[in-house]
Design a protein around this motif. Structure first.
Motif, mmCIF file in Angstrom:
data_model
loop_
_atom_site.group_PDB
_atom_site.id
_atom_site.type_symbol
_atom_site.label_atom_id
_atom_site.label_comp_id
_atom_site.label_asym_id
_atom_site.label_seq_id
_atom_site.Cartn_x
_atom_site.Cartn_y
_atom_site.Cartn_z
ATOM 1 N N GLY A 83 0.808 -1.223 0.000
ATOM 2 C CA GLY A 83 0.000 0.000 0.000
ATOM 3 C C GLY A 83 0.832 1.261 0.000
ATOM 4 N N LYS A 84 2.149 1.134 0.146
ATOM 5 C CA LYS A 84 3.025 2.298 0.200
ATOM 6 C C LYS A 84 3.922 2.358 -1.033
ATOM 7 C CE LYS A 84 3.306 2.790 5.223
ATOM 8 N NZ LYS A 84 4.217 2.902 6.389
ATOM 9 N N GLY A 85 4.464 3.544 -1.224
ATOM 10 C CA GLY A 85 5.418 3.735 -2.296
ATOM 11 C C GLY A 85 6.841 3.586 -1.787
ATOM 12 N N PHE A 86 7.789 3.481 -2.749
ATOM 13 C CA PHE A 86 9.198 3.311 -2.384
ATOM 14 C C PHE A 86 10.033 4.142 -3.351
ATOM 15 C CE2 PHE A 86 13.346 1.260 -2.481
ATOM 16 C CZ PHE A 86 13.595 1.106 -1.120
ATOM 17 N N CYS A 87 10.910 4.987 -2.792
ATOM 18 C CA CYS A 87 11.803 5.837 -3.601
ATOM 19 C C CYS A 87 13.099 5.089 -3.873
ATOM 20 C CB CYS A 87 12.077 7.160 -2.890
ATOM 21 S SG CYS A 87 13.181 8.251 -3.824
ATOM 22 N N LYS A 88 13.387 4.799 -5.144
ATOM 23 C CA LYS A 88 14.596 4.075 -5.506
ATOM 24 C C LYS A 88 15.848 4.908 -5.300
ATOM 25 C CE LYS A 88 13.297 3.237 -9.709
ATOM 26 N NZ LYS A 88 13.302 2.696 -11.089
ATOM 27 N N LEU A 89 15.721 6.216 -5.352
ATOM 28 C CA LEU A 89 16.889 7.076 -5.206
ATOM 29 C C LEU A 89 17.300 7.226 -3.749
ATOM 30 C CD1 LEU A 89 15.921 9.893 -7.741
ATOM 31 C CD2 LEU A 89 17.242 7.828 -8.158
ATOM 32 N N CYS A 90 16.305 7.469 -2.880
ATOM 33 C CA CYS A 90 16.596 7.691 -1.458
ATOM 34 C C CYS A 90 16.537 6.407 -0.645
ATOM 35 C CB CYS A 90 15.624 8.719 -0.881
ATOM 36 S SG CYS A 90 15.626 10.289 -1.764
ATOM 37 N N ASN A 91 16.027 5.308 -1.263
ATOM 38 C CA ASN A 91 15.956 4.007 -0.587
ATOM 39 C C ASN A 91 15.105 4.086 0.686
ATOM 40 O OD1 ASN A 91 16.464 1.282 -0.370
ATOM 41 N ND2 ASN A 91 18.358 1.557 0.794
ATOM 42 N N CYS A 92 13.890 4.632 0.552
ATOM 43 C CA CYS A 92 13.001 4.776 1.706
ATOM 44 C C CYS A 92 11.554 4.648 1.253
ATOM 45 C CB CYS A 92 13.219 6.120 2.400
ATOM 46 S SG CYS A 92 12.838 7.549 1.366
ATOM 47 N N GLU A 93 10.649 4.254 2.224
ATOM 48 C CA GLU A 93 9.223 4.134 1.951
ATOM 49 C C GLU A 93 8.526 5.474 2.094
ATOM 50 O OE1 GLU A 93 7.564 1.151 4.427
ATOM 51 O OE2 GLU A 93 8.174 -0.503 3.141
ATOM 52 N N ILE A 94 7.408 5.586 1.337
ATOM 53 C CA ILE A 94 6.617 6.812 1.363
ATOM 54 C C ILE A 94 5.156 6.415 1.489
ATOM 55 C CG2 ILE A 94 6.230 9.041 0.235
ATOM 56 C CD1 ILE A 94 8.505 8.319 -1.686
ATOM 57 N N ALA A 95 4.388 7.179 2.259
ATOM 58 C CA ALA A 95 2.947 6.942 2.355
ATOM 59 C C ALA A 95 2.310 7.085 0.984
ATOM 60 C CB ALA A 95 2.324 7.912 3.353
ATOM 61 N N GLY A 96 1.166 6.380 0.811
ATOM 62 C CA GLY A 96 0.583 6.290 -0.524
ATOM 63 C C GLY A 96 -0.137 7.513 -1.021
ATOM 64 N N SER A 97 -0.296 8.531 -0.197
ATOM 65 C CA SER A 97 -1.050 9.708 -0.640
ATOM 66 C C SER A 97 -0.196 10.573 -1.558
ATOM 67 C CB SER A 97 -1.506 10.523 0.565
ATOM 68 O OG SER A 97 -0.391 10.999 1.276
ATOM 69 N N LEU A 98 -0.893 11.317 -2.412
ATOM 70 C CA LEU A 98 -0.209 12.193 -3.356
ATOM 71 C C LEU A 98 0.552 13.297 -2.631
ATOM 72 C CD1 LEU A 98 0.363 13.179 -6.240
ATOM 73 C CD2 LEU A 98 -1.812 14.404 -6.179
ATOM 74 N N SER A 99 -0.040 13.823 -1.554
ATOM 75 C CA SER A 99 0.618 14.903 -0.816
ATOM 76 C C SER A 99 1.919 14.430 -0.192
ATOM 77 C CB SER A 99 -0.323 15.441 0.271
ATOM 78 O OG SER A 99 -0.667 14.408 1.177
ATOM 79 N N GLN A 100 1.948 13.192 0.328
ATOM 80 C CA GLN A 100 3.164 12.670 0.936
ATOM 81 C C GLN A 100 4.253 12.442 -0.121
ATOM 82 O OE1 GLN A 100 3.907 12.279 4.070
ATOM 83 N NE2 GLN A 100 1.903 12.889 4.865
ATOM 84 N N ILE A 101 3.828 11.983 -1.287
ATOM 85 C CA ILE A 101 4.799 11.766 -2.367
ATOM 86 C C ILE A 101 5.383 13.090 -2.842
ATOM 87 C CG2 ILE A 101 5.057 10.925 -4.737
ATOM 88 C CD1 ILE A 101 2.920 8.842 -4.092
ATOM 89 N N GLU A 102 4.547 14.098 -3.007
ATOM 90 C CA GLU A 102 5.043 15.406 -3.427
ATOM 91 C C GLU A 102 5.912 16.033 -2.342
ATOM 92 O OE1 GLU A 102 1.554 17.559 -4.366
ATOM 93 O OE2 GLU A 102 1.500 16.866 -6.463
ATOM 94 N N ARG A 103 5.584 15.801 -1.090
ATOM 95 C CA ARG A 103 6.398 16.329 -0.005
ATOM 96 C C ARG A 103 7.790 15.691 -0.011
ATOM 97 N NH1 ARG A 103 3.682 15.838 5.713
ATOM 98 N NH2 ARG A 103 2.172 17.134 4.584
ATOM 99 N N HIS A 104 7.854 14.389 -0.278
ATOM 100 C CA HIS A 104 9.150 13.724 -0.360
ATOM 101 C C HIS A 104 9.953 14.216 -1.565
ATOM 102 C CE1 HIS A 104 12.187 10.548 -0.188
ATOM 103 N NE2 HIS A 104 11.978 10.370 -1.488
ATOM 104 N N GLU A 105 9.230 14.487 -2.626
ATOM 105 C CA GLU A 105 9.913 14.948 -3.832
ATOM 106 C C GLU A 105 10.591 16.290 -3.612
ATOM 107 O OE1 GLU A 105 8.839 15.741 -8.554
ATOM 108 O OE2 GLU A 105 7.331 16.012 -6.990
ATOM 109 N N ASN A 106 10.099 17.120 -2.745
ATOM 110 C CA ASN A 106 10.635 18.453 -2.510
ATOM 111 C C ASN A 106 11.688 18.496 -1.404
ATOM 112 O OD1 ASN A 106 8.958 19.619 -4.476
ATOM 113 N ND2 ASN A 106 7.267 19.779 -3.033
#
Length: 610
Positions: A121-144
């Motif tokens: 149910g969660k996303g995973f960043c291949k660059l930072c090697n960490c999990e991210i919550a599945g919401s769009l806001s959490q993904i955009e927050r990690h991206e920044n």
């Protein structure tokens, strides 16, 4: 009682004065209405509570059963169902938002966002090697975040391994960029330009060619250029040259750098690719033992380590240092012991240069000291240079600086002498002023030398004789092949020098190599020795200042100079075994071929077969 009076009875405040017959104001009426409404609300509320309590006590439903809403007493409930009440449990289930599949293919996140292996149910960043919550806001927050931005930037600048394995437009473009960078580095190396130029040259090319994508993508500064020189161009050229030397005949030129103990090897061979003889830098060897045996052992180790056969070595050339060209213990002697057929060629230019300094020892030593003192006196003081420029203007002399005598610049002596003669009027006036006004001892010594006309005659003589030697020297510093003309050129130059002090009846019919230079009977009379037209002109202008003894002393020294110079040229060229062999090379001169001499090249060919 009227209705108004009943209303007033219930609503009239106690603190108001009882004045029947008096009409109320509007505010008093509004207050009375609100007061009445309060009484009515209290009455109905009390009635509702009483009815409610009655039905609870007697078990009568308050509302009809159609509504399915029944209120029962606790006692009746206990009578009907004796089962214990269940405690109300709190809801502990939490809601987690799942990762939308459309985000995985979104162009903004597709390069680094994937589904987590441990939590679908969660996303995973291949660059930072960490999990991210599945919401769009959490993904955009990690991206920044700063960490993600830095990692993404470094990733974009790094090529993937798979990019080098998949041929396509990108790989072709990369190959074109690499070729352009190699050509830029090759241009820098070919023209001996500073490597620091690469910090600006790619930007200039991109600016000149704005429509070229290749020029725009060239990234080759000084650091990358140094790596290309050392690990790409150098390695490729070295391996290519070694492979050619393994299968072809060659000669090599060596020279040592005494300050840091390094040995330079340059190979000369016939390159079939370009169909001509070429000189290629072979290697730079570090040596610990600078003796002839140490240099020879260093060369032998290099040849063996690169599997180059000594049988392919047919020629050796170097300067005329004893360690290189010594007949008993030099490098050339050790090479002859190993390779009997090797051709030894001393440096012609170095030999010619050594002839002139050796002959100058016959002249007074103060001539060199005077030239050095003039340069030192003027070059170390800006004030003196400015004053000297005023004297140059006054004497209408070209505003040129004096030149320093250098032992490493072989042709500098002629230029120094000519510059002193050109600046003679300005120098004489300047040092006259300096000796009288400043009283500096060095200025007085320089002035004494300049005021002596014999000194000027010596410099004029050197300006006459040195060009003949330097002209021959320059001829053999050319890049074209000149060895077949060496014997003829040296014969002509030596014959011209001999004509200044040898009798014509001895010089003309005989071969110059047979003339006995040590026989004084072959010399001209002392007054007939030719020193140049300028020397004669200076003597005629100052004949009253020059005594007969000074003139004869000058003429004797000039004769000694001629004799010493010709001896050196005989010893280094005309009487050596190599010079005799060069007679066969005249068959390679097109002028001799046209005239039909020699008639055959077989004698020359046989020298290479034996």
């Amino acid at each position: 009682m009227q209705s108004c009076d009943v209303f007033l009875l219930f609503t009239w405040p106690r603190h108001w004065p009882s004045r029947p017959g008096v009409s109320l104001s509007c505010s008093d009426a509004v207050s009375a209405v609100f007061r009445l409404l309060g009484y009515l609300f209290a009455y109905f509320y009390k009635s509702f509570v009483n009815i409610l309590c009655f039905h609870v006590v007697f078990g009568e439903p308050i509302m009809s059963e159609e509504k399915n809403m029944v209120i029962r007493s606790d006692s009746d409930e206990n009578d009907k169902d004796n089962t214990p009440k269940r405690k109300k449990q709190k809801c502990t289930a939490s809601y987690e938002r799942k990762l939308p599949s459309k985000l995985l293919t979104h162009e903004k996140f597709s390069g680094w966002l994937v589904v987590s292996k441990y939590n679908p149910g969660k996303g995973f960043c291949k660059l930072c090697n960490c999990e991210i919550a599945g919401s769009l806001s959490q993904i955009e927050r990690h991206e920044n975040t700063e960490k993600h931005k830095k990692t993404l930037k470094s990733t974009k600048q790094t090529s993937k391994v798979t990019d080098f394995m998949k041929p396509g437009p990108s790989s072709i473009h990369s190959a074109q960029i690499a070729a352009a960078e190699l050509k830029l580095c090759g241009f820098i190396a070919e023209h001996n330009l500073p490597i620091a130029l690469l910090d600006h040259l790619p930007g200039l090319v991109a600016n000149v060619c704005p429509d070229s994508k290749i020029a725009k993508d060239i990234k080759c500064a000084k650091t990358k250029g140094t790596y290309i020189f050392s690990n790409v161009i150098s390695e490729h050229d070295f391996s290519n040259l070694v492979s050619k030397l393994k299968v072809t005949k060659f000669s090599f030129i060596i020279d040592d750098i005494s300050t840091i103990k390094q040995l330079v090897l340059v190979a000369r061979h016939y390159d079939t690719e370009v169909q001509k003889t070429v000189d290629k830098f072979l290697t730079l060897l570090e040596i610990k033992d600078t003796t002839a045996l140490g240099i020879y052992n260093c060369i032998e180790v290099f040849f063996n380590s690169n599997e180059i056969s000594f049988e392919n070595l047919i020629g050796f050339a170097s300067d005329n240092a004893t360690v290189m060209m010594g007949s008993k213990g030099g490098v050339q002697h050790l090479l002859k012991q190993k390779i009997s057929h090797i051709f030894i060629q001393p440096c012609v230019c170095h030999s010619l240069y050594l002839c002139a300094p050796k002959a100058c020892t016959a002249l007074p030593h103060y001539l060199e000291e005077l030239a050095r003192n003039i340069f030192s006196y003027l070059s170390n003081s800006p004030k003196r240079l400015n004053e000297y420029k005023e004297f140059q203007t006054f004497t209408i002399t070209n505003p040129q600086k004096n030149i320093h005598i250098s032992y490493t610049r072989w042709l500098s002596l002629e230029q120094v002498v000519k510059r002193i003669l050109e600046q003679w009027p300005a120098l004489l006036m300047f040092f006259t002023s300096a000796a009288l006004e400043d009283g500096i001892p060095m200025a007085s010594r320089i002035l004494e030398g300049l005021q002596n006309p014999i000194t000027k005659m010596y410099y004029a003589f050197l300006a006459y004789i040195l060009p003949d030697i330097n002209k021959l020297n320059l001829e053999y510093q050319a890049e074209t092949l000149r060895i077949h003309k060496l014997r003829n050129s040296i014969n002509t130059s030596v014959k011209g020098i001999l004509s200044n002090f040898i009798k014509r009846e001895i010089l003309k019919p005989n071969d110059i190599s047979k003339i006995n230079i040590n026989d004084p009977s072959t010399y001209l009379r002392i007054d007939d020795i030719y020193c140049g037209a300028t020397v004669e002109s200076i003597y005629l202008d100052n004949s009253g200042k020059i005594s007969r003894k000074e003139l004869q002393e000058f003429q004797v020294k000039i004769l000694n100079f001629y004799v010493c110079l010709t001896k050196q040229m005989f010893q280094r060229f005309l009487s050596c075994e190599l010079f005799a062999k060069l007679e066969l090379l005249k068959a390679l001169d097109p002028a001799n071929v046209i005239e039909g001499r020699p008639k055959s090249i077989i004698p020359l060919v046989m020298k290479f077969l034996t």
